[in-house]
Scaffold this active site. Sequence first.
Site, PDB file in Angstrom:
ATOM      1  N   TRP A 107       0.871  -1.184   0.000  1.00  0.00           N
ATOM      2  CA  TRP A 107       0.000   0.000   0.000  1.00  0.00           C
ATOM      3  C   TRP A 107       0.905   1.229   0.000  1.00  0.00           C
ATOM      4  CZ3 TRP A 107      -0.152   3.804   3.933  1.00  0.00           C
ATOM      5  CH2 TRP A 107      -0.978   4.885   3.609  1.00  0.00           C
ATOM      6  N   GLU A 156      -2.942  -2.974  -2.373  1.00  0.00           N
ATOM      7  CA  GLU A 156      -4.075  -2.360  -1.655  1.00  0.00           C
ATOM      8  C   GLU A 156      -4.442  -0.999  -2.220  1.00  0.00           C
ATOM      9  OE1 GLU A 156      -3.302  -1.925   2.533  1.00  0.00           O
ATOM     10  OE2 GLU A 156      -5.236  -0.964   2.936  1.00  0.00           O
ATOM     11  N   LYS A 212      -6.862   2.615  -2.426  1.00  0.00           N
ATOM     12  CA  LYS A 212      -7.424   3.574  -1.461  1.00  0.00           C
ATOM     13  C   LYS A 212      -8.074   4.730  -2.214  1.00  0.00           C
ATOM     14  CE  LYS A 212      -6.327   5.889   2.892  1.00  0.00           C
ATOM     15  NZ  LYS A 212      -5.370   6.049   3.986  1.00  0.00           N
ATOM     16  N   ASP A 236      -9.251  -2.829   1.530  1.00  0.00           N
ATOM     17  CA  ASP A 236      -9.394  -2.291   2.881  1.00  0.00           C
ATOM     18  C   ASP A 236     -10.805  -1.739   2.961  1.00  0.00           C
ATOM     19  OD1 ASP A 236      -9.460  -0.298   5.015  1.00  0.00           O
ATOM     20  OD2 ASP A 236      -7.318  -0.704   5.214  1.00  0.00           O
ATOM     21  N   HIS A 258     -11.580   2.003   2.719  1.00  0.00           N
ATOM     22  CA  HIS A 258     -10.974   2.770   1.627  1.00  0.00           C
ATOM     23  C   HIS A 258     -11.919   3.100   0.481  1.00  0.00           C
ATOM     24  CE1 HIS A 258      -6.468   1.794   2.567  1.00  0.00           C
ATOM     25  NE2 HIS A 258      -7.107   2.349   3.570  1.00  0.00           N
ATOM     26  N   HIS A 303      -8.391  -6.131   4.343  1.00  0.00           N
ATOM     27  CA  HIS A 303      -8.056  -5.357   5.531  1.00  0.00           C
ATOM     28  C   HIS A 303      -9.386  -4.980   6.157  1.00  0.00           C
ATOM     29  CE1 HIS A 303      -3.663  -3.713   5.249  1.00  0.00           C
ATOM     30  NE2 HIS A 303      -3.728  -5.001   5.530  1.00  0.00           N
ATOM     31  N   ASP A 329     -12.000   9.070   7.962  1.00  0.00           N
ATOM     32  CA  ASP A 329     -10.925   8.225   8.474  1.00  0.00           C
ATOM     33  C   ASP A 329     -11.253   6.760   8.225  1.00  0.00           C
ATOM     34  OD1 ASP A 329      -8.636   7.406   9.644  1.00  0.00           O
ATOM     35  OD2 ASP A 329      -9.303   7.679  11.697  1.00  0.00           O
ATOM     36  N   ASP A 331      -9.738   3.947   9.666  1.00  0.00           N
ATOM     37  CA  ASP A 331      -9.099   2.937  10.521  1.00  0.00           C
ATOM     38  C   ASP A 331      -9.643   2.829  11.945  1.00  0.00           C
ATOM     39  OD1 ASP A 331      -6.980   2.149   8.566  1.00  0.00           O
ATOM     40  OD2 ASP A 331      -6.538   4.274   8.725  1.00  0.00           O
ATOM     41  N   ASP A 379      -7.132  -4.221  10.078  1.00  0.00           N
ATOM     42  CA  ASP A 379      -6.352  -2.993   9.905  1.00  0.00           C
ATOM     43  C   ASP A 379      -7.077  -1.800  10.522  1.00  0.00           C
ATOM     44  OD1 ASP A 379      -4.662  -0.986   9.211  1.00  0.00           O
ATOM     45  OD2 ASP A 379      -5.161  -0.969   7.083  1.00  0.00           O
TER      46      ASP A 379
HETATM   47  C1  RNT Z   1      -3.683   2.852   4.982  1.00  0.00           C
HETATM   48  C2  RNT Z   1      -3.721   1.409   4.623  1.00  0.00           C
HETATM   49  C3  RNT Z   1      -2.602   0.591   5.141  1.00  0.00           C
HETATM   50  C4  RNT Z   1      -2.200   1.008   6.513  1.00  0.00           C
HETATM   51  C5  RNT Z   1      -1.063   0.249   7.059  1.00  0.00           C
HETATM   52  C6  RNT Z   1      -0.554   0.806   8.348  1.00  0.00           C
HETATM   53  O1  RNT Z   1      -4.842   3.498   4.764  1.00  0.00           O
HETATM   54  O2  RNT Z   1      -4.931   0.878   5.058  1.00  0.00           O
HETATM   55  O3  RNT Z   1      -2.923  -0.746   5.071  1.00  0.00           O
HETATM   56  O4  RNT Z   1      -3.264   0.943   7.389  1.00  0.00           O
HETATM   57  O5  RNT Z   1      -0.071   0.200   6.102  1.00  0.00           O
HETATM   58 ZN    ZN Z   2      -5.242  -1.187   5.024  1.00  0.00          ZN
END
Ligand code: RNT
Ligand code: ZN
Length: 415
Positions: free
Chosen positions: A183, A224, A226, A257, A260, A284, A292, A294, A324
């Site tokens: 990523w 990955e 985003k 993810d 994302h 993820h 945000d 995460d 994640d």
């Molecule tokens: C960031 C990505 C990635 C990170 C990690 C820490 O938006 O999701 O996977 O969370 O690399």
């Molecule tokens: Zn991620």
Amino acid sequence: MQKDLYESVKRIYGDLGVDVEKAMAKLDAIHLGIHAWQGDDVRGFEADSFTLTGGCMVTGNYPGCARNADELRKDLDFAMKLIPGHHRVGLQGHQVDKMFPGVDRDAFTIENFRSWLDWAKERKIGLDIAPAFYGHPKLDHNLSLSHPDPGIREFWIDHGIACRKIGEQFGRELGTPAIVNFWMPDGFKDTPADRFAPRQRMMESLDRCFAEQISSDFERDTVEQKLFGIGVESCTVGSHEFFMLYAAKHGKILCFDTGHFHPTEQIGDKLSSIFCMMDEIFLHVSRGVRWDSDHVTVVNDDLLSLARESVVNGFLDKIHFGLDYFDASINRIAAWVIGARNFQKALLIALLEPDCAQKAEKQMDYTSRLALQEAAKTLPWGIIWNEWCERKGVPSDYAFMSEIKRYEKEVLSLR
Ligand code: RNT
Ligand code: ZN
């Protein structure tokens, strides 16, 4: 009491054609990738500690953050005692346990991660690793693999290659292939004048990272996508289209993810499209909240739909489930435990789903389908969850916090 409840609930499910024993056995077989970076606020353990960049942010200052790999492993050991089942651990490429003078990320080797390997071997768990293309001065203007300067690109390409080799070694020695997840935070706060050139550069850099063939018995490359990050609002170089096509063309594994995408996009809906044409994905599992991506996972509609689509379509053996999220405003161990258990609960709910709504749908009886989908929401899955936790020797939802509080008092508060 629990036993009586369990027997009654088993009968309730049995009447609906659901075998609860089978559901628990299937849950046993799902290994999550526990993300080590929840424990150190994504800081890593290099000699110089850089601030987190790349559009990710960890907010909060809860006491007890792991300051080195030993502390992090201790915390992971503790957290994993409270998460039922047997799991893997995912590392970021800067979570080294040893640094050597003059050796930066572009030249890391297995020697920087040796005690992680020993630790994992002892516990018979798999290890994954993700190159850390952020939190380092070489991430310039928020660009790494797509930077116009070939020298900067070179540094990051070498970091990607280094992590693939470390992953290969993990895979060889642990007997389970390591997932090496790419990523990159590359992107622009404001509207770029040129969106094409950075994407072409990123593509060429990735080709160089992946030039060496590594046996899939030891190492698996995942990419990955985003949509945006903080300070990277207008354009992300590694967008969804970019990585979906890159993965398809080069036989790489796509990583979704769940934080994302646009906030109203359901990732659960994407799986059945992807698996028409791909064989495998990496997830993820995360929770997006507004901008945000995460937050600690909770049992909400998104998580339920993701788990349901994975289970009901028979995709479980095609998905690598990684977590994640990172929250430093609450006890970090609790964050791991709460989020992991929540995803397991979502999976269990899916494994316990009766097939009557599907049968109604086959009859084109959409009215009954809706009634039955809603009926399933009040099924007593919590009793099966408690039973499973008990069988796995882990505390119930109401009991694990007292163990975490004890660890907080005895270990975390002394840091
Ligand atoms: C960031 C990505 C990635 C990170 C990690 C820490 O938006 O999701 O996977 O969370 O690399
Ligand atoms: Zn991620």
